[in-house]
Motif scaffolding. Sequence first.
Motif, PDB file in Angstrom:
ATOM      1  N   VAL A 173       4.040  -2.554  12.558  1.00 55.48           N
ATOM      2  CA  VAL A 173       3.718  -2.016  11.235  1.00 55.48           C
ATOM      3  C   VAL A 173       4.506  -0.732  10.988  1.00 55.48           C
ATOM      4  CG1 VAL A 173       1.894  -0.867   9.884  1.00 55.48           C
ATOM      5  CG2 VAL A 173       1.444  -3.080  10.979  1.00 55.48           C
ATOM      6  N   LEU A 174       4.479   0.196  11.951  1.00 53.50           N
ATOM      7  CA  LEU A 174       5.188   1.458  11.763  1.00 53.50           C
ATOM      8  C   LEU A 174       6.701   1.219  11.648  1.00 53.50           C
ATOM      9  CD1 LEU A 174       5.198   4.485  11.436  1.00 53.50           C
ATOM     10  CD2 LEU A 174       5.014   4.708  13.922  1.00 53.50           C
ATOM     11  N   THR A 175       7.225   0.281  12.398  1.00 53.05           N
ATOM     12  CA  THR A 175       8.646  -0.060  12.280  1.00 53.05           C
ATOM     13  C   THR A 175       8.946  -0.588  10.882  1.00 53.05           C
ATOM     14  OG1 THR A 175       8.844  -0.492  14.644  1.00 53.05           O
ATOM     15  CG2 THR A 175      10.490  -1.523  13.217  1.00 53.05           C
ATOM     16  N   THR A 176       8.068  -1.419  10.354  1.00 53.25           N
ATOM     17  CA  THR A 176       8.239  -1.944   8.993  1.00 53.25           C
ATOM     18  C   THR A 176       8.236  -0.801   7.980  1.00 53.25           C
ATOM     19  OG1 THR A 176       7.181  -4.037   9.605  1.00 53.25           O
ATOM     20  CG2 THR A 176       7.238  -3.483   7.248  1.00 53.25           C
ATOM     21  N   VAL A 177       7.289   0.104   8.115  1.00 52.69           N
ATOM     22  CA  VAL A 177       7.189   1.248   7.205  1.00 52.69           C
ATOM     23  C   VAL A 177       8.472   2.079   7.260  1.00 52.69           C
ATOM     24  CG1 VAL A 177       6.001   3.472   6.903  1.00 52.69           C
ATOM     25  CG2 VAL A 177       4.672   1.353   7.183  1.00 52.69           C
ATOM     26  N   MET A 178       8.936   2.356   8.463  1.00 51.25           N
ATOM     27  CA  MET A 178      10.149   3.174   8.603  1.00 51.25           C
ATOM     28  C   MET A 178      11.373   2.446   8.042  1.00 51.25           C
ATOM     29  SD  MET A 178       9.152   6.057   9.876  1.00 51.25           S
ATOM     30  CE  MET A 178      10.545   6.849  10.685  1.00 51.25           C
TER      31      MET A 178
END
Length: 188
Positions: A121-126
């Motif tokens: 999720v955090l990778t997607t956000v970034m």
Amino acid sequence: MNTPVFTRTDPALGEFSLRPVDPAADAAVLHSWVTHPKAVFWLMQDCDLAAVEKEFARIDADPHHDAFLGLHNGTPAFLMERYDPAHRELVGIHVAEPGDIGMHFLCAPTDTPVHGFTHAVLTTVMEMLFADPATHRVVVEPDTRNTGVHALNKAVGFEIRRTVSLPSKDAYLSTCTRDQFLAARGDH
């Protein structure tokens, strides 16, 4: 409004996408997330449904703040807020540079966690934030007590700059440049 503005596929976990929050239509799901005990750092534990809808309507009307509903394989699974730190959250605390963008994220509470999900999720956000060529650095201000997010932030390239006192918390002001993110992913 339900059209994704960003989509990526994780080889192990499937499709992740983000679309703008619809304050009225998404209020119930967001209420269930932000009032859950695992979302204590969102400071919305005592909010009723109307208060959650009002808060996301306020964000929707703000030219310096956006909220996005994250979908995993088409199902609501996370929330991301993007803000301009020159106008929100860190005014008077952080001198925003051109290309700075602020961010908050929250994964939906679950009783059956999936290994690597929050990192994906955090990778997607970034990736979404850095897909905008105007974004050079992501700025976050997580509560100093939120140890789980500190490890995740470090894993994607964030560096803690200093501890800051905000009205609702002491926070680690942290930043991640595009190059730091790519290096953390192994894309040099």
